[in-house]
Motif scaffolding. Structure first.
Motif, PDB file in Angstrom:
ATOM      1  N   ARG A  70       0.830  -1.197   0.000  1.00 43.33           N
ATOM      2  CA  ARG A  70       0.000   0.000   0.000  1.00 43.33           C
ATOM      3  C   ARG A  70       0.872   1.258   0.000  1.00 43.33           C
ATOM      4  O   ARG A  70       2.043   1.226   0.370  1.00 43.33           O
ATOM      5  CB  ARG A  70      -0.935   0.006   1.199  1.00 43.33           C
ATOM      6  N   SER A  71       0.278   2.344  -0.409  1.00 40.57           N
ATOM      7  CA  SER A  71       0.913   3.644  -0.252  1.00 40.57           C
ATOM      8  C   SER A  71       0.158   4.347   0.873  1.00 40.57           C
ATOM      9  O   SER A  71      -0.867   3.841   1.334  1.00 40.57           O
ATOM     10  CB  SER A  71       0.843   4.424  -1.558  1.00 40.57           C
ATOM     11  N   PRO A  72       0.652   5.478   1.356  1.00 42.38           N
ATOM     12  CA  PRO A  72      -0.031   6.110   2.495  1.00 42.38           C
ATOM     13  C   PRO A  72      -1.476   6.458   2.159  1.00 42.38           C
ATOM     14  O   PRO A  72      -2.328   6.530   3.032  1.00 42.38           O
ATOM     15  CB  PRO A  72       0.778   7.387   2.730  1.00 42.38           C
ATOM     16  N   ASP A  73      -1.733   6.633   0.865  1.00 40.43           N
ATOM     17  CA  ASP A  73      -3.046   7.142   0.492  1.00 40.43           C
ATOM     18  C   ASP A  73      -3.981   6.100  -0.090  1.00 40.43           C
ATOM     19  O   ASP A  73      -5.167   6.342  -0.233  1.00 40.43           O
ATOM     20  CB  ASP A  73      -2.867   8.256  -0.543  1.00 40.43           C
ATOM     21  N   LYS A  74      -3.437   4.953  -0.444  1.00 38.03           N
ATOM     22  CA  LYS A  74      -4.272   3.992  -1.159  1.00 38.03           C
ATOM     23  C   LYS A  74      -4.074   2.578  -0.630  1.00 38.03           C
ATOM     24  O   LYS A  74      -2.981   2.216  -0.219  1.00 38.03           O
ATOM     25  CB  LYS A  74      -3.902   3.972  -2.655  1.00 38.03           C
ATOM     26  N   SER A  75      -5.122   1.818  -0.711  1.00 33.20           N
ATOM     27  CA  SER A  75      -5.096   0.376  -0.492  1.00 33.20           C
ATOM     28  C   SER A  75      -5.007  -0.024   0.978  1.00 33.20           C
ATOM     29  O   SER A  75      -4.884   0.794   1.876  1.00 33.20           O
ATOM     30  CB  SER A  75      -3.950  -0.251  -1.286  1.00 33.20           C
ATOM     31  N   SER A  76      -5.095  -1.345   1.182  1.00 27.14           N
ATOM     32  CA  SER A  76      -5.151  -1.880   2.539  1.00 27.14           C
ATOM     33  C   SER A  76      -4.604  -3.296   2.519  1.00 27.14           C
ATOM     34  O   SER A  76      -4.267  -3.836   1.465  1.00 27.14           O
ATOM     35  CB  SER A  76      -6.602  -1.926   3.002  1.00 27.14           C
ATOM     36  N   GLU A  77      -4.552  -3.918   3.698  1.00 30.18           N
ATOM     37  CA  GLU A  77      -4.024  -5.274   3.798  1.00 30.18           C
ATOM     38  C   GLU A  77      -4.745  -6.244   2.852  1.00 30.18           C
ATOM     39  O   GLU A  77      -4.126  -6.964   2.082  1.00 30.18           O
ATOM     40  CB  GLU A  77      -4.166  -5.766   5.248  1.00 30.18           C
ATOM     41  N   GLY A  78      -6.078  -6.230   2.926  1.00 32.01           N
ATOM     42  CA  GLY A  78      -6.850  -7.165   2.102  1.00 32.01           C
ATOM     43  C   GLY A  78      -6.604  -6.967   0.626  1.00 32.01           C
ATOM     44  O   GLY A  78      -6.404  -7.926  -0.129  1.00 32.01           O
ATOM     45  N   GLU A  79      -6.567  -5.718   0.222  1.00 32.17           N
ATOM     46  CA  GLU A  79      -6.352  -5.430  -1.197  1.00 32.17           C
ATOM     47  C   GLU A  79      -4.968  -5.885  -1.650  1.00 32.17           C
ATOM     48  O   GLU A  79      -4.793  -6.360  -2.770  1.00 32.17           O
ATOM     49  CB  GLU A  79      -6.513  -3.926  -1.459  1.00 32.17           C
ATOM     50  N   GLU A  80      -3.978  -5.729  -0.777  1.00 28.75           N
ATOM     51  CA  GLU A  80      -2.631  -6.112  -1.174  1.00 28.75           C
ATOM     52  C   GLU A  80      -2.468  -7.635  -1.213  1.00 28.75           C
ATOM     53  O   GLU A  80      -1.699  -8.163  -2.002  1.00 28.75           O
ATOM     54  CB  GLU A  80      -1.589  -5.437  -0.278  1.00 28.75           C
ATOM     55  N   LEU A  81      -3.207  -8.333  -0.363  1.00 30.55           N
ATOM     56  CA  LEU A  81      -3.186  -9.804  -0.437  1.00 30.55           C
ATOM     57  C   LEU A  81      -3.781 -10.283  -1.757  1.00 30.55           C
ATOM     58  O   LEU A  81      -3.302 -11.255  -2.351  1.00 30.55           O
ATOM     59  CB  LEU A  81      -3.950 -10.414   0.738  1.00 30.55           C
ATOM     60  N   VAL A  82      -4.800  -9.603  -2.210  1.00 29.49           N
ATOM     61  CA  VAL A  82      -5.381  -9.943  -3.507  1.00 29.49           C
ATOM     62  C   VAL A  82      -4.338  -9.748  -4.605  1.00 29.49           C
ATOM     63  O   VAL A  82      -4.138 -10.605  -5.464  1.00 29.49           O
ATOM     64  CB  VAL A  82      -6.644  -9.090  -3.791  1.00 29.49           C
ATOM     65  N   LYS A  83      -3.646  -8.624  -4.562  1.00 25.51           N
ATOM     66  CA  LYS A  83      -2.599  -8.370  -5.569  1.00 25.51           C
ATOM     67  C   LYS A  83      -1.493  -9.419  -5.500  1.00 25.51           C
ATOM     68  O   LYS A  83      -0.971  -9.852  -6.523  1.00 25.51           O
ATOM     69  CB  LYS A  83      -1.991  -6.976  -5.365  1.00 25.51           C
ATOM     70  N   MET A  84      -1.149  -9.808  -4.275  1.00 27.93           N
ATOM     71  CA  MET A  84      -0.124 -10.842  -4.113  1.00 27.93           C
ATOM     72  C   MET A  84      -0.538 -12.116  -4.850  1.00 27.93           C
ATOM     73  O   MET A  84       0.243 -12.708  -5.606  1.00 27.93           O
ATOM     74  CB  MET A  84       0.078 -11.150  -2.626  1.00 27.93           C
ATOM     75  N   ASN A  85      -1.777 -12.515  -4.658  1.00 35.47           N
ATOM     76  CA  ASN A  85      -2.242 -13.744  -5.306  1.00 35.47           C
ATOM     77  C   ASN A  85      -2.323 -13.606  -6.818  1.00 35.47           C
ATOM     78  O   ASN A  85      -2.002 -14.542  -7.558  1.00 35.47           O
ATOM     79  CB  ASN A  85      -3.593 -14.168  -4.719  1.00 35.47           C
ATOM     80  N   ILE A  86      -2.724 -12.436  -7.278  1.00 38.45           N
ATOM     81  CA  ILE A  86      -2.762 -12.195  -8.726  1.00 38.45           C
ATOM     82  C   ILE A  86      -1.354 -12.318  -9.305  1.00 38.45           C
ATOM     83  O   ILE A  86      -1.139 -12.957 -10.342  1.00 38.45           O
ATOM     84  CB  ILE A  86      -3.352 -10.795  -9.030  1.00 38.45           C
TER      85      ILE A  86
END
Lengths: 432, 432
Positions: A70-86
């Motif tokens: 995430r950046s300070p302004d965008k995204s969260s743990e859940g969203e980054e886990l999704v990106k990890m899996n993608i």
């Protein structure tokens, strides 16, 4: 405990070395020899129990890394886990969590817990966060604490910006783009404002102790990587590279595995020189490059501008390619952009492996071409880098012809003009 | 009338030569010398009154061509005109109408009437159509009629598959992918079934007369271009290339401008050799390459696999790049795919021009980097290859921060971690 490097030097084949020998279809001896010489590394922290080992070195398949976080302004743990899996589904060999801002500890732990590939971080980001975002609160002790904590948690490799020294700052900030490495710029600001030397550099022996203890692979950060073509291959970049060369030796003296990060933005004609120079100065340590982007003029398409450079980089000696997404220079990547970035880099890595003549690399090309020649679309999509997408695209303009052999051509040329079909007709008529 | 080549040989600077000297920012003398030597061509049929001249040669900006045209099963005149405009808006220097099937005459006339850039065709397609799609109806006279008619209509350059001879067919059809050129396969089938020689080859002098009369630039088709990595740089490809080398000489003897088409699918490591060999055998005639694709494994992404190869090809000597779209190998491209293909090829062409050190090529890179360093987003998007897309992408994840200087960072790193911002803080604090 001992590191993979130390084990290899003793001639002891570890479980990880055996595993990569299998996955790379090479002899364990080659792995042993490459790891022992430092020409290859296996970034694998024993505390990251979920991770499968992956080897990085020019003698093996070119690897790719996907940056998430995430950046300070965008995204969260859940969203980054999704990106990890993608990223992993699309074929990323490594993932780096580059989260900055709040909750980076939580995000990282969650990524490590869930990630089947080795994970890298930039400890400086957490240090900055723990310092409350204030440079004046950063201390050498804090940097060491963060590295130690992350090593205990299971981080497999860490980017450490130890090569950008106080004496480099002046020449770096005068460039057209100045310093474009997040960590490099924070470090330069900290040194510059306090008249201090780089704390990672001054504390190098202590860092070595931690990395050796946890077999954390050091990825020497290039805080002065060029951020535009005009700054490529300049005095600042190469001044830092000289320091990185020394640090490679010091890592090896401590039995610590090490790779070296590189540019960035480099004109196509300077890529070979950059790869050879790095290999020379860093005594063949695996080179981990970001792109490089070969033109600055295409924001929105930097997965393409950079995968051109990445192909050349891997062909001329880079062992690990850090992907660049279409969002580069514009914002934090979306899920789709993470996928697009990984696919572009799988193409670059594979094209380079084929060009290098890596044993077995071209088999997939030949097999998919055979399927294509046979109009075996199912097999072609099975073998394709992104078969799901390829199939959808084929179906989009597929010619449906209920009374005919409608598989044996596509809408590009139609039946009568299909070259492959006509070419096969010649063979058949010769056989008649 | 005389051709640009004949004029140049006489030392006469034509209007077209003057115009390209201006658009290329070079001296008219360079244009004159390059055209006279055959190292550059200006494909411009005087009957195509709407077209602006464009020069093709390694001494000038690398050019790109976009293929459009309907297939027997998909699309129509109106749809192809839309694609033509999309390609030109995105920066295509040339357009080829590769329509096959019904109404190809109407589509071509409409394209020529509306197209501000030079237009190319493959006359064999119309001949096949006029023959009612039956190979047995094709005759040498029909081929000549079609070439003459198209020349009168204003076609600026024509792909003529004259190098694939009867004696090449056997070795070509035995390859993994056989013949993958539409025209090449039709020609091979015609020769093979009737025990005939290539009619373009046997009628070469008559073709020369027509092309000289209308200053149609010959683009020597590579009917045996490799269709997969396994077939690259093989005996069939190079046997045809030898014939093309002879035909280049014969074009020049007739005062006809000529360029030579090339692969196709080529591993990254063989691109330099291919470019040098072509230049050698074809005496420096401009090389017009299709990609090349550097790996076969990524259907759906062949604009990327091929623009990697195209960058290397242009760097090592190709002068004109034929785009490949994401639809390649899967179907007829959509509007979006035409756009994506042109953008990828603009990247390849520009990256190669920068790498070659073409005077002025890097100015756009430096200027956009300056805008980037200054957080001048408007200027950056103005200079970007696809500014509309880049702006939309930036806005998608832009951080809106009403109470702050929200332009001076983006969502990738956020304010505190923005390297460019931190780098500039150092300079400012030094100036305090």
């Amino acid at each position: 405990m001992t590191t993979q490097l130390e084990e290899a030097r003793q001639g002891r084949l570890t479980e990880a070395m055996n595993a990569v020998a299998v996955s790379e279809h090479v002899s364990p001896d080659l792995v042993l020899e490459q790891v022992a010489s430092g020409r290859a590394v296996i970034p694998l922290n024993p505390a990251h129990t979920k991770a499968e080992p992956v080897i990085v070195g020019t003698a093996f398949r070119t690897k790719i890394n996907a940056n998430i976080g995430r950046s300070p302004d965008k995204s969260s743990e859940g969203e980054e886990l999704v990106k990890m899996n993608i990223a992993i589904d699309a074929g990323a060999d490594f993932v780096m969590d580059l989260s900055v801002g709040d909750d980076i500890i939580g995000i990282r732990r969650s990524i490590i817990d869930n990630c089947p590939v080795p994970v890298g971080t930039v400890p400086l980001y957490e240090a900055y966060n723990r310092a409350g975002g204030k440079g004046e609160n950063l201390t050498e002790e804090l940097f060491l604490d963060v590295i130690r904590d992350q090593a205990r948690e299971g981080v497999d490799f860490m980017t450490i910006h130890a090569g950008l020294l106080a004496e480099h700052v002046d020449m770096a900030v005068k460039r057209l783009m100045g310093i474009v490495s997040r960590g490099g710029a924070i470090m330069a600001k900290w040194m510059s404002s306090g008249g201090r030397q780089n704390p990672f550099y001054t504390q190098w022996d202590s860092i070595m102790e931690i990395c050796r203890e946890h077999d954390v692979t050091v990825s020497l950060g290039d805080g002065l990587r060029p951020g535009c073509l005009a700054d490529a291959s300049d005095a600042a970049q190469f001044a830092e590279l000289d320091v990185l060369g020394d640090l490679v030796k010091r890592c090896r003296d401590h039995g610590v595995q090490v790779m070296v990060e590189g540019p960035g933005h480099v004109p196509f004609n300077e890529i070979q020189m950059n790869m050879e120079k790095q290999s020379d100065i860093c005594d063949g340590a695996p080179f981990y490059v970001l792109g490089p982007v070969v033109t600055d003029i295409a924001p929105g398409y930097d997965h393409i501008t950079s995968c051109i450079g990445a192909t050349a980089a891997a062909y001329y000696g880079a062992a690990l390619l850090c992907y660049v997404t279409p969002a580069e220079h514009l914002g934090l990547p979306t899920n789709e952009e993470v996928h697009a970035g990984v696919v572009a880099y799988k193409i670059a890595a594979h094209a380079a492996d084929v060009a290098k003549g890596l044993p077995g690399a071209r088999e997939q090309d030949d097999e998919i071409s055979r399927a294509r020649a046979n109009f075996d679309w199912d097999r072609q999509f099975e073998l394709a880098l992104d078969g799901k997408m390829a199939r959808e695209r084929y179906e989009l303009t597929r010619v449906q012809d209920a009374c005919d052999d409608d598989q044996k051509y596509c809408s590009m040329c139609g039946k009568d003009f299909c070259a492959v079909r006509n070419s096969q007709d010649i063979v058949e008529s010769q056989n008649d």
